[in-house]
Design an enzyme around this catalytic site. Structure first.
Site, PDB file in Angstrom:
ATOM      1  N   ASP A  21      -3.820 -13.327  24.154  1.00  0.00           N
ATOM      2  CA  ASP A  21      -3.587 -13.738  25.418  1.00  0.00           C
ATOM      3  C   ASP A  21      -4.118 -13.041  26.305  1.00  0.00           C
ATOM      4  O   ASP A  21      -3.567 -12.043  26.828  1.00  0.00           O
ATOM      5  CB  ASP A  21      -2.285 -14.145  25.577  1.00  0.00           C
ATOM      6  CG  ASP A  21      -2.082 -14.508  27.024  1.00  0.00           C
ATOM      7  OD1 ASP A  21      -3.010 -15.558  27.383  1.00  0.00           O
ATOM      8  OD2 ASP A  21      -0.940 -14.504  27.418  1.00  0.00           O
ATOM      9  N   ASP A  43      -1.248  -9.937  19.435  1.00  0.00           N
ATOM     10  CA  ASP A  43      -1.165  -9.186  20.502  1.00  0.00           C
ATOM     11  C   ASP A  43       0.346  -9.272  20.663  1.00  0.00           C
ATOM     12  O   ASP A  43       0.976 -10.077  20.155  1.00  0.00           O
ATOM     13  CB  ASP A  43      -2.216  -9.813  21.653  1.00  0.00           C
ATOM     14  CG  ASP A  43      -1.899  -8.835  22.793  1.00  0.00           C
ATOM     15  OD1 ASP A  43      -2.138  -7.720  22.663  1.00  0.00           O
ATOM     16  OD2 ASP A  43      -2.025  -9.339  23.902  1.00  0.00           O
ATOM     17  N   ASP A  71      -8.326  -9.523  24.261  1.00  0.00           N
ATOM     18  CA  ASP A  71      -8.066 -10.149  22.861  1.00  0.00           C
ATOM     19  C   ASP A  71      -9.320 -10.671  22.357  1.00  0.00           C
ATOM     20  O   ASP A  71      -9.527 -11.075  21.332  1.00  0.00           O
ATOM     21  CB  ASP A  71      -6.955 -11.014  23.020  1.00  0.00           C
ATOM     22  CG  ASP A  71      -5.629 -10.096  23.169  1.00  0.00           C
ATOM     23  OD1 ASP A  71      -5.689  -8.860  22.719  1.00  0.00           O
ATOM     24  OD2 ASP A  71      -4.667 -10.606  23.985  1.00  0.00           O
TER      25      ASP A  71
END
Length: 778
Positions: free
Chosen positions: A507, A308, A511
């Site tokens: 995070d 991410d 996610d």
């Protein structure tokens, strides 16, 4: 009953270990019959427990190494070796306890997701405000969401609002949503209270969908098969064939018992867990918590890494990137000090970035007075003798912004940043540009991952394609997947998993589904626990993602050492089994030999405790302190770099005053160049010591020389212009002709570009090596 089930393995370990110690004491010191009775009881306990485990495995249609343990325990009791049987029982209990700790994650993964979900909603009715269970909200209900509250259901805004959508999109910047815009459940109201009209029930809303995605991803994940069980598939039948064959051919049942005794699978039951636990311990020392041996093995096998963006490859929170002043007559440092002083009393995320920037520059802040907050517009107050206002452009400058403000808008659009405008004593003074900066250690981490065996790196984010693409290029990923919601991320994981074992790093709540679906999910929890850390197999507790590459190397080494311990231990056991089957190794001697083999296998496994190859850069305490001092000086010079662009922007094709340029050159000579020379003399040598060679600092050294050269050129140009003015060749004294302005701007913009690139190189190549104050590496 539930309490007993959750602690049965722990109780088995405690009871068997305690009884073994007591029984061994009586066995050695007397009375020996007591000791023998206790040891027999421990072995019998192990026999019963292993029989239960075998029955459970049969029901689940699984093959298990516990078959060998059961046969070994039965054989030990048959030939009168209760001590060996008791030791086997303890080893059984130890292995099961370790496995149970790893499996406990499955019962906790959804806890934070469920806890974060709102239980109630504030429904507006004709009679006023009514707190109702969130499940009672119906489509069309009017819902009030106060500041800081989580939006309970999907809805449409009745008036404009400011929302923190990072939990779903990963984007750290607050988003302004106009009236009529659709809002998803799970986001946080970051502005004044807002009203929305529900467009979905709680079970049909976005946040509930995220929870369901996690559950589906967990259900689709294949269970981890222990390496010991895979070996047992071959070893168990071989043991039985040798034992039965020795008995049948010789007619001596003692040979069969001897084979079973030396076949005790202690290397499988203890040596492998020791190596794995050693790896878990070493990873924890660098701030990486790996949740069990299964996660460690999958981490070692990972070949495709997905990241991410926000909070992972970037800092995850806005930081001041530039200060744009309305004119060169305004002192940028003083304006920042005044704005930060006012923002000290604000809880807004952008206020924190401005205060942090001022603190990094060692500015002395004052406590403001007469502070007033205009919801949706900004903040005003008095700092010392000045009236200060911070907020939106329209609130600071009215409906017709000046040219410099329009320039700020263009830069915001180009850079994907945010702006906060400031006025001092009623006069617009400038604007602060804020962005989510890339982590300095991110490019180094990606390179280290490739060295550790990662063959493909993918950036998958809910952010815009332009912002994600810029981060991907700088960090060095192979592919960028932008504008992806949680379901899209889950699909990306599924697609990539078809090619090789995957590792997902994220995070945030958005996610969590991808973390659960990946071969290994890695979460960053350095800023506090999140739902992602609950759904992940690996959690980074330090704010350094380069620790992930070291964790992979540790996992690979631990798995390799475990395999070596099992191979050597079981190989020697196999040789001993053959010797026992031929009648040359009686049961008692076989038990002693097996203990020697066990000790050897454990000794091999303990190698995993020793440090291995990592990418961690170790620095002496003195070098760390020197680097931190230089970093403080580095941060203090950022204002000088910002001034370069401001001065260049203010130069026009008309006759421009040289006074701002001369003042800037003076600051470059007195503030910037001494710092760059200190970097050359102090920072580069410590980098060479840490990285092992002067080649690692060659680029920075060359840039230092170029900066000094360009500042010298600027000084010579100014001296020439001033000399021409004195000789009357350029007309007005202290002003530059149009052709001179072109050269001045070219020099200033070039110097600005070099310094921006150089600062980024220093942060990545030098300051990212320095451990933070709370890092385990320091």
């Amino acid at each position: 009953m539930e309490w007993w089930r959750s602690r049965a393995d722990l109780m088995l370990f405690v009871v068997s270990t305690g009884l073994l110690l007591v029984g061994a004491y009586f066995w050695v010191s007397g009375p020996r019959p007591w000791g023998e009775t206790i040891l027999v009881a421990v072995a019998a306990l192990g026999l019963v427990v292993s029989a239960w485990w075998i029955a459970r495995a049969i029901r689940n249609r699984e093959f298990t190494v516990d078959v060998i343990a059961f046969l070994a325990l039965a054989g030990a009791l048959w030939v009168g070796e209760p001590l060996a049987g008791a030791v086997i029982t303890v080893m059984l209990a130890t292995g099961q306890l370790l496995e149970d700790r790893a499996a406990a994650r499955a019962r906790r993964e959804l806890s934070l997701l469920v806890e974060r979900a709102p239980r109630t909603a504030r429904r507006l009715t004709a009679d006023g405000l009514d707190d109702v269970p969130v499940d009672d909200v119906r489509v069309g209900d009017r819902i009030l969401v106060r500041t800081g509250e989580v939006v309970p259901v999907d809805g449409r805004l009745s008036a404009a609002g400011v929302l923190d959508e990072s939990a779903l999109t990963g984007e750290p910047m607050p988003v302004e949503r106009p009236a009529g815009d659709q809002v998803r459940s799970g986001v946080v109201n970051a502005g004044p209270p807002v009203e929305l009209r529900a467009t979905a029930t709680a079970t049909e809303s976005t946040y509930a969908g995220v929870v369901r995605l996690v559950q589906q991803a967990q259900a689709s994940s294949a269970p981890f098969v222990r390496a010991a069980d895979r070996v047992a598939i071959i070893f168990v039948p071989l043991t039985l064939v040798l034992a039965v064959g020795a008995w049948a051919l010789s007619g001596d049942s003692v040979r069969a018992v001897a084979v079973l005794v030396v076949a005790t699978p202690c290397p499988l039951l203890l040596a492998a867990p020791i190596a794995i636990m050693s790896g878990l311990s070493r990873a924890a020392r660098i701030g990486v918590v790996i949740k069990g041996g299964g996660a460690l093995e999958r981490l070692a096998a990972g070949r495709i890494m997905l990241f991410d963006k926000t909070g992972t490859l970037t800092q995850g929170q806005p930081a001041l990137s530039d200060v744009v002043m309305a004119s060169t007559d305004v002192d940028a440092t003083e304006v920042l000090r005044l704005a930060a002083s006012l923002d000290q009393v604000s809880t807004h995320v952008l206020a924190s970035a401005i205060v942090t920037a001022a603190v990094q520059r060692d500015l002395e802040l004052e406590l403001p007075t007469e502070v007033r907050e205009e919801h949706g517009y900004g903040l005003s107050g008095r700092v010392g003798s000045h009236d200060v206002r911070l907020g939106k452009a329209a609130w600071i400058m009215g409906d017709t912004p000046p040219a410099w403000a329009r320039q700020v808008r263009r830069r915001v659009d180009l850079d994907g940043s945010l702006s906060v405008f400031v006025a001092v004593d009623g006069v617009p003074a400038g604007a602060f540009l804020l962005e989510d900066p890339i982590r300095p250690d991110a490019p180094r981490m990606v390179r280290a991952l490739r060295e550790a065996g990662i063959t493909r790196v993918v950036l998958v984010t809910g952010d815009r394609a332009d912002a994600a693409g810029a981060v991907g290029r700088i960090v060095g990923v192979d592919t960028v997947l932008a504008d992806r919601d949680p379901a899209d991320k889950l699909a990306a994981i599924t697609l990539e998993s078809d090619g090789a074992a995957t590792i997902m790093v994220g995070d945030g709540v958005n996610d969590a589904p991808a973390l659960a679906a990946a071969g290994v999910g890695v979460a960053l929890a350095s800023h506090g626990a999140t739902a992602s850390s609950e759904a992940a197999d690996v959690v980074l507790t330090v704010d350094r993602i380069d620790a992930l590459a070291d964790a992979i190397l540790i996992a690979q080494r631990s798995r390799r050492v475990a395999f070596q311990a099992v191979t050597v231990g079981m190989g020697l056991s196999l040789v001993a089994m053959v010797v026992a089957a031929l009648g040359y190794l009686p049961p008692t001697a076989g038990a002693l030999l097996q203990e020697v083999i066990d000790v050897l296998a454990i000794a091999i496994a303990l190698r995993a405790v020793l440090p291995g190859r990592t990418h961690t850069v170790t620095m002496p305490a003195l070098d760390i302190e020197t680097a931190r001092q230089l970093r403080a000086e580095h941060d203090a010079t950022l204002a000088v770099v910002e001034q370069i662009r401001a001065v260049a922007d203010a130069l026009t094709s008309e006759r421009s005053s040289l006074a701002p340029v001369s003042a800037l050159h003076q600051r470059l000579e007195t503030d910037l160049l001494p710092h760059e020379r200190a970097d050359q003399a102090l920072l580069l040598p410590l980098m060479s010591r840490a990285l092992g060679g002067a080649d690692a600092t060659a680029t920075l050294s060359r840039t230092h020389a170029e900066i000094e050269h360009q500042v010298g050129r600027l000084g010579r140009l100014l001296a020439g212009l001033e000399r021409d003015a004195r000789e009357g060749q350029t007309g007005e004294t202290g002003a530059a002709a149009p052709e001179d302005v072109v050269e001045l701007r070219r020099l200033l913009y070039g110097l600005y570009g070099i310094l921006r690139l150089h600062n980024a190189q220093e942060e990545e190549g030098a300051f990212s090596l320095v451990p933070t104050a709370h890092s385990p590496r320091s």
